[in-house]
Design a protein around this motif. Structure first.
Motif, short mmCIF file in Angstrom:
data_model
loop_
_atom_site.label_atom_id
_atom_site.label_comp_id
_atom_site.label_asym_id
_atom_site.label_seq_id
_atom_site.Cartn_x
_atom_site.Cartn_y
_atom_site.Cartn_z
N LEU A 116 55.54 -40.54 -36.01
CA LEU A 116 54.30 -40.42 -36.80
C LEU A 116 53.07 -40.76 -35.96
CD1 LEU A 116 55.52 -42.07 -40.14
CD2 LEU A 116 55.58 -39.65 -39.49
N THR A 117 52.93 -40.09 -34.83
CA THR A 117 51.81 -40.36 -33.92
C THR A 117 50.55 -39.61 -34.30
OG1 THR A 117 52.66 -38.61 -32.46
CG2 THR A 117 53.29 -40.89 -31.95
N THR A 118 50.66 -38.60 -35.15
CA THR A 118 49.50 -37.82 -35.55
C THR A 118 49.55 -37.56 -37.05
OG1 THR A 118 50.66 -35.74 -35.08
CG2 THR A 118 49.32 -36.67 -33.31
N GLY A 119 48.47 -36.99 -37.57
CA GLY A 119 48.43 -36.63 -38.98
C GLY A 119 47.74 -37.69 -39.83
N PRO A 120 47.55 -37.39 -41.11
CA PRO A 120 46.82 -38.29 -42.01
C PRO A 120 47.52 -39.63 -42.23
CG PRO A 120 47.87 -36.52 -43.25
CD PRO A 120 48.00 -36.16 -41.81
N ASN A 121 48.84 -39.67 -42.05
CA ASN A 121 49.59 -40.91 -42.24
C ASN A 121 50.12 -41.46 -40.93
OD1 ASN A 121 49.36 -40.82 -45.16
ND2 ASN A 121 50.89 -39.19 -45.13
N ALA A 122 49.37 -41.23 -39.86
CA ALA A 122 49.82 -41.65 -38.53
C ALA A 122 49.98 -43.17 -38.45
CB ALA A 122 48.82 -41.18 -37.48
N SER A 123 51.03 -43.59 -37.75
CA SER A 123 51.24 -45.01 -37.53
C SER A 123 50.30 -45.52 -36.44
CB SER A 123 52.69 -45.27 -37.10
OG SER A 123 53.59 -44.88 -38.11
N HIS A 124 50.02 -46.81 -36.51
CA HIS A 124 49.18 -47.42 -35.48
C HIS A 124 50.07 -47.88 -34.33
CE1 HIS A 124 46.40 -50.01 -33.35
NE2 HIS A 124 47.29 -51.00 -33.46
N TYR A 125 49.67 -47.55 -33.10
CA TYR A 125 50.36 -48.03 -31.90
C TYR A 125 49.36 -48.73 -31.00
CZ TYR A 125 54.38 -45.23 -33.27
OH TYR A 125 55.46 -44.71 -33.95
N ASN A 126 49.73 -49.92 -30.54
CA ASN A 126 48.88 -50.61 -29.58
C ASN A 126 48.84 -49.88 -28.25
OD1 ASN A 126 50.33 -53.16 -31.23
ND2 ASN A 126 48.12 -53.29 -30.99
N LYS A 127 49.93 -49.21 -27.94
CA LYS A 127 49.99 -48.50 -26.66
C LYS A 127 50.93 -47.32 -26.77
CE LYS A 127 49.09 -48.19 -22.19
NZ LYS A 127 47.72 -47.98 -21.65
N ARG A 189 54.03 -24.06 -29.35
CA ARG A 189 53.84 -24.03 -30.80
C ARG A 189 54.54 -25.19 -31.50
NH1 ARG A 189 57.34 -21.98 -34.35
NH2 ARG A 189 58.39 -20.69 -32.77
N VAL A 190 55.81 -25.40 -31.17
CA VAL A 190 56.60 -26.41 -31.87
C VAL A 190 56.10 -27.83 -31.57
CG1 VAL A 190 58.90 -27.42 -32.08
CG2 VAL A 190 58.63 -24.93 -31.94
N TYR A 191 55.66 -28.05 -30.33
CA TYR A 191 55.27 -29.39 -29.90
C TYR A 191 53.76 -29.51 -29.71
CZ TYR A 191 60.27 -29.87 -29.02
OH TYR A 191 61.62 -29.91 -29.16
N ALA A 192 53.00 -28.74 -30.47
CA ALA A 192 51.54 -28.71 -30.31
C ALA A 192 50.91 -30.09 -30.45
CB ALA A 192 50.93 -27.74 -31.31
N ASP A 193 51.38 -30.88 -31.41
CA ASP A 193 50.81 -32.22 -31.61
C ASP A 193 51.12 -33.14 -30.44
OD1 ASP A 193 49.69 -31.51 -34.03
OD2 ASP A 193 51.35 -32.29 -35.23
N ASP A 194 52.34 -33.08 -29.94
CA ASP A 194 52.72 -33.91 -28.79
C ASP A 194 51.93 -33.51 -27.55
OD1 ASP A 194 54.52 -34.94 -30.56
OD2 ASP A 194 56.31 -34.35 -29.44
N ILE A 195 51.73 -32.21 -27.37
CA ILE A 195 50.98 -31.72 -26.21
C ILE A 195 49.54 -32.20 -26.28
CG2 ILE A 195 50.06 -29.63 -25.13
CD1 ILE A 195 52.74 -28.26 -25.95
N ALA A 196 48.95 -32.14 -27.47
CA ALA A 196 47.57 -32.60 -27.63
C ALA A 196 47.47 -34.10 -27.44
CB ALA A 196 47.06 -32.21 -29.01
N LEU A 197 48.44 -34.86 -27.95
CA LEU A 197 48.42 -36.32 -27.83
C LEU A 197 48.44 -36.76 -26.38
CD1 LEU A 197 48.58 -39.09 -29.29
CD2 LEU A 197 51.08 -38.86 -29.18
N GLY A 198 49.27 -36.11 -25.57
CA GLY A 198 49.38 -36.48 -24.17
C GLY A 198 48.49 -35.68 -23.25
#
Length: 206
Positions: A116-127, A189-198
């Motif tokens: 849950l690294t992205t989206g409206p309900n994303a979890s908080h991560y210190n790192k 396409r499948v990993y678009a959120d992960d690609i944007a995050l990193g």
């Protein structure tokens, strides 16, 4: 992932929460794969400890992660996909393109879905650590705090980290593709959120 003081693992593999003695060593408590575990912690009155914990997760270039999952799990027959154990890399990537991320095996499920690294309900991560950047001092400290074998993980990480040229060849010269970037585009396409995050790029190392 989170390291929370004094939460040991029981023999049956389930995580439960117990107060640690003063100065006790931190033990691992997992939040990612089993979200109900977090709910159980809340029910047990540990919500504030969860909020105060040092939380972290890992991300990896999705193209490398998909290839690593194929070589380590599919090509070796350790995991069957769609009832098959002899799937080619091209077939595997195409299969991923048809899956609901929520139903994927966690070895290739998007981090955005598992952690849950992205989206409206994303979890908080210190790192959020990128594996391509290696296991730096702070990351090694965090991993040791939850009892991981840092040296073993570091060695495995180095063995499965291809060069950019190897990545390009694996995807654009794969047997049976219809066009050079067919598999590249499926992962995009499948990993678009992960690609944007990193901030990952197919033709860049990290």
């Amino acid at each position: 992932l989170a390291s929370i003081k004094g939460w040991p693992q029981e023999g049956n593999g389930q995580r439960r929460c117990y107060p640690a003695p003063e100065g006790g060593k931190a033990k691992p408590c997992w939040f990612g794969r089993e979200l109900r575990s977090a709910a159980e912690m809340v029910k047990r009155g540990h919500a504030q400890e969860m909020c105060d914990a040092f939380t972290f997760t890992f991300i990896r270039n999705p193209w490398d992660r998909v290839r690593s999952a194929y070589e380590g799990k599919i090509a070796t027959g350790r995991i069957s996909v769609d009832g098959r154990t002899n799937m080619s890399f091209t077939e595997f990537v195409r299969f991923i393109g048809t899956q609901d991320p929520a139903e994927m095996n966690y070895h290739w499920r998007p981090v955005s879905q598992t952690c849950l690294t992205t989206g409206p309900n994303a979890s908080h991560y210190n790192k959020i650590y990128k594996l391509e950047q290696g296991l730096n001092g702070q990351l090694k400290w965090a991993m040791r705090m939850i009892g991981w074998d840092v040296e073993k993980i570091e060695a495995a990480n180095q063995r499965t980290m291809p060069s950019v040229q190897e990545r390009i060849q694996n995807f654009t010269e794969a047997e049976g593709i219809h066009r050079p970037h067919e598999l590249v585009d499926i992962v995009s396409r499948v990993y678009a959120d992960d690609i944007a995050l990193g901030n990952y790029k197919f033709r860049l190392y990290a």
